[in-house]
Design a protein around this motif. Structure first.
Motif, PDB file in Angstrom:
ATOM      1  N   THR A 222      -9.962   2.276  -2.290  1.00  0.00           N
ATOM      2  CA  THR A 222      -9.336   0.975  -2.051  1.00  0.00           C
ATOM      3  C   THR A 222      -8.955   0.312  -3.355  1.00  0.00           C
ATOM      4  O   THR A 222      -7.839  -0.213  -3.506  1.00  0.00           O
ATOM      5  N   LEU A 227      -3.502   5.597  -1.244  1.00  0.00           N
ATOM      6  CA  LEU A 227      -3.415   5.736   0.205  1.00  0.00           C
ATOM      7  C   LEU A 227      -3.548   7.186   0.650  1.00  0.00           C
ATOM      8  O   LEU A 227      -4.170   7.473   1.677  1.00  0.00           O
ATOM      9  N   TYR A 256      -6.977   0.539   4.216  1.00  0.00           N
ATOM     10  CA  TYR A 256      -5.603   0.584   4.703  1.00  0.00           C
ATOM     11  C   TYR A 256      -4.863  -0.712   4.388  1.00  0.00           C
ATOM     12  O   TYR A 256      -3.683  -0.688   4.007  1.00  0.00           O
ATOM     13  N   CYS A 259      -4.065  -0.977   0.659  1.00  0.00           N
ATOM     14  CA  CYS A 259      -3.095   0.037   0.252  1.00  0.00           C
ATOM     15  C   CYS A 259      -1.728  -0.232   0.867  1.00  0.00           C
ATOM     16  O   CYS A 259      -0.802   0.573   0.705  1.00  0.00           O
ATOM     17  N   CYS A 261      -0.902  -0.382   4.081  1.00  0.00           N
ATOM     18  CA  CYS A 261      -0.638   0.331   5.332  1.00  0.00           C
ATOM     19  C   CYS A 261      -1.347  -0.413   6.465  1.00  0.00           C
ATOM     20  O   CYS A 261      -2.399   0.015   6.955  1.00  0.00           O
TER      21      CYS A 261
END
Length: 542
Positions: A222, A227, A256, A259, A261
């Motif tokens: 992280t 990712l 996530y 990153c 996403c």
């Protein structure tokens, strides 16, 4: 008066209690007389077993129960010593641990493996590594518990050389050993080293990673914003059937989200089922907020309240941040009021700072000033930064000047984050000896700006603080912004079609570029499942 080496909580039971016990007579005794010492021994064992069971049920009262055990005249066994030493470790009570050590040595129990492990753990937790090492060196090198206890002690002390040498010299490393090293790397900002240790753990095949391992590794991923490695780690969790409980799920959602996403974070969150708790909800709320999805964050918060889950301070801090970044003034005021009146949560400096930022972004300076005045604590630098930034945006220079003075007074050594980041990028370009690399960057920036103008983009030159008359020069100076430099560098450093994610300050501004400013629809993403076989990234293989 007991000797100084006897525990301070053992006021009436020392060697005198042992001397008061029935002694075996020299000459043979009749059977009736021999039965009494055996009954006394049985009674002593029964009393010890009773106290030991109560110590297990009440670990917080272990030392007090140990004292009662000795007052009863019974001999403590190795389990009682171990439980008492465990309480010393939890309370960081080195003095009690040392006195228990002395008492166990006098009773001949200090050589028992469980007692030795308890002593090593207690000394290591309390920071007495020399004492822990002395106990360790007395012939207990083969015990995995002793090795791990001392390893954690070196990690807590921050002695890198001793930690590394001790870890390398371990006879047999288990999951706890590897977890200790990986967690230490993450806590000390050595994120790439943490992933490297994880790779070594997999290659050694000494043991398998568990949930604790994956939480630390995903936390390192992280911070690096990697990712591809995060997808690999998630797929590994699914393939190995590792239970995604609260901590691991929060780590995946956080990974996530940070990153860029957010779809992956939603995928993890929606598949948790009964594993959801306040931490996972907070992680998902923070993910929406950091990625500019303020409206979705408010919808999720309303859904959280419907489920009956009670939000905490972190929840409201995240929701108020979402209201601030999304411009939801009325919703933010309602959340702030509901926090105190419905849930009884007392606002702290972070909540007041969010409200000030909310009003400032909306240009409601009167309400912002009123909020600052009603704060029960002194405003910190974050509050004044929010006010200064809003005054620049809304061109309220008089209030901005006053807020600037308060900011300097609150944090005289704090520099603007954007200036610091831009300075780092400028030093990076200036220090590059390759003339062609700089030319490529500037040429690409120029071409990008021209294509953006054709598409209808009008640069906002009002934020150029330099005294420049030529409008074209003002526009070109905007091209040196850190985000644009990052995009340009990413374009010349990655293969065509590679998504480029630019992280700016605390919020993630995600820009997906396929080719060179080529517009295309986002392709569907296949998330890790139980049968996933995601390969590790070629250039950064786990």
């Amino acid at each position: 008066m007991p000797p100084p080496t006897v525990p301070f909580f053992l006021t009436s039971t020392t060697l005198a209690a042992a001397a008061a016990k029935p002694q075996r007579p020299g000459p043979p005794s009749p059977p009736a007389q021999q039965q009494q010492p055996r009954e006394a021994r049985d009674g002593s064992r029964d009393a010890c077993a009773s106290y030991t069971a109560r110590m297990r049920l009440n670990p917080q009262l272990a030392l007090r129960l140990f004292d009662h055990l000795l007052r009863s005249g019974a001999d403590p066994d190795h389990v009682a010593y171990a439980l008492a030493l465990g309480r010393c470790a939890r309370g960081r009570d080195r003095r009690a641990a040392a006195q228990l050590h002395s008492h166990a040595a006098k009773r001949g129990a200090a050589s028992h493996r469980r007692v030795c492990n308890g002593l090593i753990h207690a000394y290591a937790v309390c920071g007495s590594l020399l004492d822990a090492r002395k106990v360790f060196d007395r012939g207990h090198e083969g015990d995995a518990v002793a090795w791990n206890s001392l390893l954690r002690g070196y990690a807590a002390a921050g002695d890198v050389n001793a930690l590394r040498e001790f870890f390398v010299g371990m006879q047999a490393r288990d999951t706890v050993s590897w977890n200790t090293i990986i967690a230490w790397c993450v806590e000390n900002g050595e994120y790439e080293e943490a992933i490297a240790v994880f790779r070594e753990m997999l290659a050694s095949m000494e043991c398998l990673p568990d949930r604790v391992t994956l939480v630390s590794v995903i936390s390192a991923i992280t911070y690096l914003g990697a990712l591809a490695q995060g997808l690999w780690a998630h797929a590994y969790v699914c393939r190995k059937g590792i239970e995604v409980e609260e901590r691991l799920s929060s780590a995946l959602i956080n990974m996530y989200s940070k990153c860029g996403c957010i779809e992956g974070a939603v995928h993890v969150f929606e598949n948790l089922g009964a594993q959801m708790n306040v931490d996972t909800w907070n992680a998902m709320l923070a993910g929406f907020t950091a990625n500019g999805c303020s409206e979705k964050a408010l919808e999720l918060f309303a859904r959280m309240e419907i489920t009956g889950l009670v939000p905490n301070k972190i929840t409201f801090n995240t929701v108020l941040n979402a209201c601030s970044h999304g411009g939801f003034v009325e919703e933010g005021m309602g959340c702030f009021e509901r926090m105190t009146k419905v849930y009884g949560i007392e606002p702290d400096i972070a909540h007041y700072g969010c409200m000030v930022d909310l009003f400032c972004r909306a240009g409601l300076f009167d309400k912002a000033e009123k909020m600052i005045q009603m704060m029960p604590m002194k405003p910190d630098a974050a509050v004044w930064k929010a006010l200064v930034g809003a005054c620049k945006t809304h061109r309220n220079f008089e209030l901005g000047r006053k807020a600037g003075h308060m900011l300097i007074e609150a944090a005289p050594n704090d520099h603007a984050g954007s200036i610091e980041i831009d300075g780092v990028i400028h030093e990076f370009i200036s220090g590059d000896k390759s003339h062609s690399s700089k030319e490529d960057i500037y040429e690409m920036l120029s071409e990008m700006c021209q294509q953006l103008k054709v598409a209808g983009y009008v640069p906002d030159t009002s934020h150029v603080l330099l005294d420049i008359d030529d409008e074209d020069v003002k526009e070109s100076s905007l091209a040196l912004h850190s985000e644009k430099l990052a995009i340009a560098f990413g374009l010349i450093s990655t293969a065509p079609g590679t998504p480029i994610r630019i992280a700016k300050n605390l919020r993630r501004r995600i820009m997906l570029l396929r080719g060179f400013l080529e517009s295309s629809a986002l392709t569907s993403t296949r998330w890790p499942a139980a049968d996933s076989s995601y390969p590790a990234p070629v250039d950064n293989k786990l």
